[in-house]
Design a protein around this motif. Structure first.
Motif, mmCIF file in Angstrom:
data_model
loop_
_atom_site.group_PDB
_atom_site.id
_atom_site.type_symbol
_atom_site.label_atom_id
_atom_site.label_comp_id
_atom_site.label_asym_id
_atom_site.label_seq_id
_atom_site.Cartn_x
_atom_site.Cartn_y
_atom_site.Cartn_z
ATOM 1 N N LEU A 119 60.759 36.146 18.879
ATOM 2 C CA LEU A 119 61.418 37.433 18.602
ATOM 3 C C LEU A 119 62.868 37.427 19.078
ATOM 4 O O LEU A 119 63.752 37.947 18.387
ATOM 5 C CB LEU A 119 60.640 38.583 19.251
ATOM 6 N N LEU A 120 63.106 36.841 20.242
ATOM 7 C CA LEU A 120 64.487 36.737 20.722
ATOM 8 C C LEU A 120 65.332 35.853 19.801
ATOM 9 O O LEU A 120 66.492 36.173 19.518
ATOM 10 C CB LEU A 120 64.503 36.206 22.156
ATOM 11 N N LEU A 121 64.747 34.762 19.338
ATOM 12 C CA LEU A 121 65.483 33.883 18.418
ATOM 13 C C LEU A 121 65.771 34.580 17.094
ATOM 14 O O LEU A 121 66.873 34.462 16.544
ATOM 15 C CB LEU A 121 64.697 32.596 18.170
ATOM 16 N N ARG A 122 64.797 35.316 16.569
ATOM 17 C CA ARG A 122 64.995 36.025 15.300
ATOM 18 C C ARG A 122 66.066 37.105 15.395
ATOM 19 O O ARG A 122 66.694 37.439 14.399
ATOM 20 C CB ARG A 122 63.685 36.641 14.825
ATOM 21 N N SER A 123 66.227 37.646 16.609
ATOM 22 C CA SER A 123 67.273 38.662 16.788
ATOM 23 C C SER A 123 68.584 38.028 17.274
ATOM 24 O O SER A 123 69.483 38.725 17.726
ATOM 25 C CB SER A 123 66.812 39.751 17.751
ATOM 26 N N HIS A 124 68.668 36.701 17.149
ATOM 27 C CA HIS A 124 69.871 35.920 17.466
ATOM 28 C C HIS A 124 70.296 36.035 18.929
ATOM 29 O O HIS A 124 71.478 35.933 19.242
ATOM 30 C CB HIS A 124 71.026 36.293 16.537
ATOM 31 N N GLN A 125 69.340 36.219 19.798
ATOM 32 C CA GLN A 125 69.618 36.250 21.235
ATOM 33 C C GLN A 125 69.303 34.863 21.797
ATOM 34 O O GLN A 125 68.325 34.662 22.515
ATOM 35 C CB GLN A 125 68.770 37.332 21.905
ATOM 36 N N TRP A 126 70.134 33.901 21.445
ATOM 37 C CA TRP A 126 69.895 32.499 21.761
ATOM 38 C C TRP A 126 69.797 32.257 23.257
ATOM 39 O O TRP A 126 68.912 31.535 23.720
ATOM 40 C CB TRP A 126 70.993 31.616 21.160
ATOM 41 N N TRP A 127 70.747 32.841 24.009
ATOM 42 C CA TRP A 127 70.775 32.620 25.448
ATOM 43 C C TRP A 127 69.510 33.185 26.101
ATOM 44 O O TRP A 127 68.897 32.536 26.937
ATOM 45 C CB TRP A 127 72.035 33.240 26.050
ATOM 46 N N ALA A 128 69.134 34.392 25.735
ATOM 47 C CA ALA A 128 67.934 35.017 26.296
ATOM 48 C C ALA A 128 66.688 34.202 25.947
ATOM 49 O O ALA A 128 65.828 33.973 26.793
ATOM 50 C CB ALA A 128 67.793 36.456 25.801
ATOM 51 N N ALA A 129 66.605 33.764 24.695
ATOM 52 C CA ALA A 129 65.438 32.976 24.274
ATOM 53 C C ALA A 129 65.362 31.662 25.035
ATOM 54 O O ALA A 129 64.284 31.261 25.507
ATOM 55 C CB ALA A 129 65.506 32.708 22.769
ATOM 56 N N GLY A 130 66.491 30.996 25.170
ATOM 57 C CA GLY A 130 66.516 29.709 25.867
ATOM 58 C C GLY A 130 66.204 29.834 27.345
ATOM 59 O O GLY A 130 65.413 29.062 27.893
ATOM 60 N N THR A 131 66.830 30.814 27.997
ATOM 61 C CA THR A 131 66.577 30.978 29.433
ATOM 62 C C THR A 131 65.145 31.438 29.682
ATOM 63 O O THR A 131 64.521 31.032 30.670
ATOM 64 C CB THR A 131 67.560 31.965 30.080
ATOM 65 N N TYR A 132 64.625 32.258 28.803
ATOM 66 C CA TYR A 132 63.253 32.735 28.969
ATOM 67 C C TYR A 132 62.252 31.591 28.791
ATOM 68 O O TYR A 132 61.379 31.384 29.638
ATOM 69 C CB TYR A 132 62.971 33.863 27.970
ATOM 70 N N ALA A 133 62.372 30.836 27.715
ATOM 71 C CA ALA A 133 61.433 29.748 27.438
ATOM 72 C C ALA A 133 61.548 28.642 28.484
ATOM 73 O O ALA A 133 60.550 28.243 29.110
ATOM 74 C CB ALA A 133 61.653 29.188 26.042
ATOM 75 N N ALA A 134 62.748 28.148 28.683
ATOM 76 C CA ALA A 134 62.940 27.056 29.644
ATOM 77 C C ALA A 134 62.694 27.540 31.067
ATOM 78 O O ALA A 134 62.080 26.829 31.875
ATOM 79 C CB ALA A 134 64.351 26.482 29.512
ATOM 80 N N GLY A 135 63.136 28.743 31.366
ATOM 81 C CA GLY A 135 62.947 29.295 32.706
ATOM 82 C C GLY A 135 61.481 29.457 33.054
ATOM 83 O O GLY A 135 61.064 29.167 34.183
ATOM 84 N N THR A 136 60.685 29.913 32.091
ATOM 85 C CA THR A 136 59.255 30.080 32.354
ATOM 86 C C THR A 136 58.611 28.748 32.677
ATOM 87 O O THR A 136 57.825 28.637 33.628
ATOM 88 C CB THR A 136 58.548 30.733 31.150
ATOM 89 N N VAL A 137 58.942 27.722 31.909
ATOM 90 C CA VAL A 137 58.352 26.401 32.149
ATOM 91 C C VAL A 137 58.841 25.814 33.474
ATOM 92 O O VAL A 137 58.038 25.335 34.286
ATOM 93 C CB VAL A 137 58.652 25.449 30.967
ATOM 94 N N LEU A 138 60.139 25.874 33.724
ATOM 95 C CA LEU A 138 60.684 25.262 34.942
ATOM 96 C C LEU A 138 60.280 26.027 36.202
ATOM 97 O O LEU A 138 59.840 25.421 37.183
ATOM 98 C CB LEU A 138 62.209 25.150 34.837
ATOM 99 N N VAL A 139 60.420 27.339 36.176
ATOM 100 C CA VAL A 139 60.035 28.128 37.349
ATOM 101 C C VAL A 139 58.509 28.072 37.530
ATOM 102 O O VAL A 139 58.010 28.051 38.648
ATOM 103 C CB VAL A 139 60.556 29.578 37.252
ATOM 104 N N GLY A 140 57.781 28.009 36.418
ATOM 105 C CA GLY A 140 56.329 27.856 36.496
ATOM 106 C C GLY A 140 55.942 26.545 37.167
ATOM 107 O O GLY A 140 54.990 26.497 37.955
#
Length: 163
Positions: A119-140
């Motif tokens: 949903l973030l990618l579809r709304s062109h929020q690239w930074w939010a999508a990237g930090t959310y996806a990568a952040g979840t995996v790395l912080v997880g």
């Protein structure tokens, strides 16, 4: 001699005298029930947290992020603690299935991670999508490691107390 050890391991086992095993874990009714019962706790808890802390439209999914990080920590802690307490059988196996796979497996929500990222990618929020996806995996990963370290300390303290 151990009564459970085969005295002639090179010979075929007579199926009439071989001990019966209950079958693979994933088809045992008790194992399925443990996972299902746990799921009845974890999924509604995750849902309720989403109700109490809703995500702003188009915002960074803080609640889902926090749920996944907390779940990663707790799962690391649980599995390490259970491993240090003994073999994966009897009550430890039931706890692993009920709490680990059932409660924490249904509490964490990587499918929502994927949907929110999309949903973030579809709304062109690239930074939010990237930090959310990568952040979840790395912080997880960090949270899981911290949970494992905490689970290891549980056994160490218990051992020291027994001395």
């Amino acid at each position: 001699m151990d009564g459970n050890r085969d005295p002639n391991p090179t010979l075929p086992v007579d199926p009439d005298t071989a001990p019966r095993t209950p079958g693979p874990l994933h088809v045992r009714p008790a194992a399925i029930a443990a996972v299902g019962a746990g799921g009845l706790i974890g999924a509604p808890l995750r849902y309720q947290l989403g109700v109490w802390f809703p995500q702003a439209a188009g915002g960074w999914p803080v609640t889902t992020f926090a749920i996944n990080i907390a779940g990663a920590f707790l799962l690391g802690f649980l599995l390490e603690a259970l491993t240090r307490l003994g073999p994966d059988d009897r009550w430890r196996q039931s706890v692993r299935l009920g709490v680990g796979t059932g409660i924490l497996g249904s509490f964490t929500t990587y499918s929502t991670l994927a949907v929110d990222t999309d949903l973030l990618l579809r709304s062109h929020q690239w930074w939010a999508a990237g930090t959310y996806a990568a952040g979840t995996v790395l912080v997880g990963l960090v949270a899981t490691t911290a949970g494992i370290a905490a689970g290891a300390q549980l056994r160490s303290r218990r051992t020291e107390a027994e001395r």
